[in-house]
Motif scaffolding. Structure first.
Motif, PDB file in Angstrom:
ATOM      1  N   THR A  40      40.520  47.305  34.983  1.00  0.00           N
ATOM      2  CA  THR A  40      40.309  47.247  36.391  1.00  0.00           C
ATOM      3  C   THR A  40      38.951  47.048  36.733  1.00  0.00           C
ATOM      4  OG1 THR A  40      42.581  48.569  36.678  1.00  0.00           O
ATOM      5  CG2 THR A  40      40.526  48.727  38.654  1.00  0.00           C
ATOM      6  N   ILE A  79      40.044  44.302  41.216  1.00  0.00           N
ATOM      7  CA  ILE A  79      41.461  43.637  40.532  1.00  0.00           C
ATOM      8  C   ILE A  79      41.878  44.233  39.281  1.00  0.00           C
ATOM      9  CG2 ILE A  79      40.878  41.266  41.525  1.00  0.00           C
ATOM     10  CD1 ILE A  79      39.511  40.515  38.636  1.00  0.00           C
ATOM     11  N   SER A  80      43.165  44.074  38.824  1.00  0.00           N
ATOM     12  CA  SER A  80      43.564  44.812  37.775  1.00  0.00           C
ATOM     13  C   SER A  80      44.259  43.625  37.017  1.00  0.00           C
ATOM     14  CB  SER A  80      44.428  45.846  38.182  1.00  0.00           C
ATOM     15  OG  SER A  80      43.682  46.951  38.544  1.00  0.00           O
ATOM     16  N   PHE A  81      44.280  43.632  35.667  1.00  0.00           N
ATOM     17  CA  PHE A  81      45.095  42.772  34.641  1.00  0.00           C
ATOM     18  C   PHE A  81      45.061  43.186  33.317  1.00  0.00           C
ATOM     19  CE2 PHE A  81      40.586  41.812  34.852  1.00  0.00           C
ATOM     20  CZ  PHE A  81      40.071  41.918  33.815  1.00  0.00           C
ATOM     21  N   VAL A 105      44.011  35.102  31.118  1.00  0.00           N
ATOM     22  CA  VAL A 105      45.049  36.117  31.786  1.00  0.00           C
ATOM     23  C   VAL A 105      46.020  35.389  32.394  1.00  0.00           C
ATOM     24  CG1 VAL A 105      43.620  38.182  31.578  1.00  0.00           C
ATOM     25  CG2 VAL A 105      44.017  36.842  33.618  1.00  0.00           C
ATOM     26  N   ILE A 108      46.774  38.573  37.916  1.00  0.00           N
ATOM     27  CA  ILE A 108      46.031  39.649  38.100  1.00  0.00           C
ATOM     28  C   ILE A 108      46.640  40.343  39.460  1.00  0.00           C
ATOM     29  CG2 ILE A 108      43.811  38.826  37.330  1.00  0.00           C
ATOM     30  CD1 ILE A 108      42.847  38.260  40.143  1.00  0.00           C
ATOM     31  N   SER A 109      46.305  41.508  39.782  1.00  0.00           N
ATOM     32  CA  SER A 109      46.735  42.257  41.330  1.00  0.00           C
ATOM     33  C   SER A 109      45.566  42.816  41.756  1.00  0.00           C
ATOM     34  CB  SER A 109      47.735  43.221  41.049  1.00  0.00           C
ATOM     35  OG  SER A 109      47.201  44.306  39.942  1.00  0.00           O
ATOM     36  N   LYS A 110      45.593  42.490  43.211  1.00  0.00           N
ATOM     37  CA  LYS A 110      44.369  43.216  43.822  1.00  0.00           C
ATOM     38  C   LYS A 110      44.401  44.735  43.967  1.00  0.00           C
ATOM     39  CE  LYS A 110      43.449  38.921  46.460  1.00  0.00           C
ATOM     40  NZ  LYS A 110      43.195  38.256  47.703  1.00  0.00           N
ATOM     41  N   LEU A 114      48.178  47.900  38.336  1.00  0.00           N
ATOM     42  CA  LEU A 114      48.414  46.753  37.344  1.00  0.00           C
ATOM     43  C   LEU A 114      49.565  45.831  37.675  1.00  0.00           C
ATOM     44  CD1 LEU A 114      47.723  48.768  33.927  1.00  0.00           C
ATOM     45  CD2 LEU A 114      46.381  46.743  34.755  1.00  0.00           C
TER      46      LEU A 114
END
Length: 125
Positions: A40, A79-81, A105, A108-110, A114
């Motif tokens: 993150t 962002i998270s991934f 990757v 991702i998610s904002k 995750l």
């Protein structure tokens, strides 16, 4: 035992072993999220080219690049991934740029949550 007879027995065994190894490599079972490395961070730079988005991320005082299929993201967003594939000395011909290290990757998610995914492959690196 003479050489031709030895070859007669060893060669099929080696071929069978090689085929099994190639099959196993291509059908490896993905690891669960608990084994994947989660990240993150904050977007500090972004650019898109040829269907990919490149994002420079700052996480815990360190910066690094990630790449994923084109995705709309802005500087300053969190962002998270999950880490998936690390490449060193990767050259993007469309950007005319070489990245010392870059993580590829799937998505991702904002925010800090995750991406929802049942299973991901952790980076072998």
């Amino acid at each position: 035992m003479n050489t031709s007879r030895l070859t007669y027995w060893i060669l099929p065994i080696l071929l069978a072993f090689s085929a099994t190894q190639a099959w196993a490599y291509g059908t490896s079972i993905p690891a669960s999220n608990s084994e994947a490395i989660a990240h993150t961070g904050k977007v500090i730079e972004t650019m898109s080219s040829a269907g990919y988005t490149y994002i420079r991320v700052e996480e815990k005082g360190k910066t690094f690049w990630i790449a994923l299929p084109e995705f709309q993201v802005s500087v300053g967003e969190t962002i998270s991934f999950y880490e998936q594939m690390l490449m060193e000395n990767f050259t993007s011909k469309t950007l005319n740029r070489t990245f010392d290290r870059i993580l590829f990757v799937e998505g991702i998610s904002k925010g800090t949550e995750l991406p929802a995914k049942a299973e991901v492959k952790p980076s072998p690196n």
